[in-house]
Design a protein around this motif. Sequence first.
Motif, short mmCIF file in Angstrom:
data_model
loop_
_atom_site.label_atom_id
_atom_site.label_comp_id
_atom_site.label_asym_id
_atom_site.label_seq_id
_atom_site.Cartn_x
_atom_site.Cartn_y
_atom_site.Cartn_z
N GLY A 1 0.82 -1.21 0.00
CA GLY A 1 0.00 0.00 0.00
C GLY A 1 0.85 1.25 0.00
N THR A 2 1.97 1.21 0.72
CA THR A 2 2.89 2.34 0.74
C THR A 2 3.48 2.58 -0.65
N LEU A 3 3.86 1.50 -1.32
CA LEU A 3 4.39 1.63 -2.68
C LEU A 3 3.33 2.18 -3.63
N ALA A 4 2.10 1.68 -3.52
CA ALA A 4 1.02 2.15 -4.40
C ALA A 4 0.81 3.65 -4.25
N MET A 5 0.82 4.13 -3.02
CA MET A 5 0.66 5.56 -2.78
C MET A 5 1.82 6.36 -3.36
N GLY A 6 3.04 5.85 -3.17
CA GLY A 6 4.22 6.55 -3.66
C GLY A 6 4.24 6.69 -5.17
N THR B 1 8.64 -8.89 -4.70
CA THR B 1 8.28 -7.97 -5.78
C THR B 1 6.90 -8.30 -6.33
N PHE B 2 6.63 -9.59 -6.53
CA PHE B 2 5.33 -9.99 -7.05
C PHE B 2 4.21 -9.58 -6.10
N THR B 3 4.38 -9.83 -4.81
CA THR B 3 3.31 -9.50 -3.86
C THR B 3 3.05 -8.00 -3.83
N GLN B 4 4.12 -7.18 -3.89
CA GLN B 4 3.89 -5.74 -3.84
C GLN B 4 3.17 -5.27 -5.10
N LEU B 5 3.44 -5.91 -6.23
CA LEU B 5 2.80 -5.52 -7.48
C LEU B 5 1.34 -5.98 -7.53
N VAL B 6 1.09 -7.22 -7.14
CA VAL B 6 -0.28 -7.74 -7.24
C VAL B 6 -1.19 -7.06 -6.22
N ILE B 7 -0.67 -6.76 -5.03
CA ILE B 7 -1.49 -6.06 -4.03
C ILE B 7 -1.74 -4.62 -4.46
N ALA B 8 -0.69 -3.93 -4.91
CA ALA B 8 -0.86 -2.54 -5.36
C ALA B 8 -1.79 -2.47 -6.56
N GLY B 9 -1.68 -3.46 -7.47
CA GLY B 9 -2.57 -3.50 -8.61
C GLY B 9 -4.01 -3.73 -8.22
N THR B 10 -4.22 -4.55 -7.20
CA THR B 10 -5.58 -4.80 -6.72
C THR B 10 -6.16 -3.55 -6.06
N LEU B 11 -5.35 -2.86 -5.27
CA LEU B 11 -5.83 -1.67 -4.57
C LEU B 11 -6.17 -0.54 -5.54
#
Length: 274
Positions: free
Chosen positions: A70-75, A173-183
Amino acid sequence: MSRAVAIMFIAMSLIPAGDSAGKLLSSGLGLSPLFVAWSRFALGALILLPFLPDGSGALLRNWRIWLRAGTLAMGITCIQTALKTVDVATVFAAFFVGPLVSYILAVIFLREAVTLLRSTLTVLGFVGVLLVVRPGPEAELGVFWAVAAGVFYGTFLTMSRWLSGLGSPMALTFTQLVIAGTLTLPVGLWHLPAFTLPIAGLTLASATCSMLGNLLLLDAYRIAPATRLAPLVYFQLIAAVALGFLIFGDLPDGFTWAGLALIIGAGLTSTRLR
């Protein structure tokens, strides 16, 4: 440590390349920064999917993984918003509060070793950034978005070090991308453009460069402390200056070269300290 330096240099070159492609999409072709951010997450996750090690999906049950993503998605959403209206150099000036944030958080929460000399070198690196870009007051809202992106990114860097033992760099890396993509899925689909060949190519380039850069970044944070790697994040500015010249025709002046020398010198000196 020399391996970590080499990995960071490559990673910090790929990430600005992805941001430059994103700027071409938003400011040049008129796409929404929200779509650019979402497509970066979604395509990056799809590219990594065939290469995932067994058990990677189990990480999705960890709340800390969701917080980090979520932090990455916001950034990334913030920096893409900034790039729509502000030039790359000014955005990166404000964005580079990130290494300072990462350094401070690593000392406070991860209890990593800190010295006066390394702290001074980190601050000098930021001074070098200011010499390069010399941001003015004409784009205050865009600079605000870039500062917010830097704070989120600095937090993300420290969390990457904190969680580096939970899985391989590829799985993380995959988890941060798939979670950020979902959000960000609802806003991404809401701003879905009519695809053309240039849009498709730049979208793929933005996602691929960002994904590879973050994958290598996690690998570096797995083998070296965050306090020693934080100054090396300034290496992004080298790629930003080069891409600014090649794509947008921005030729570095004397202040830029002086700032780059200060950034590189402070970063490399910091990595040699014990």
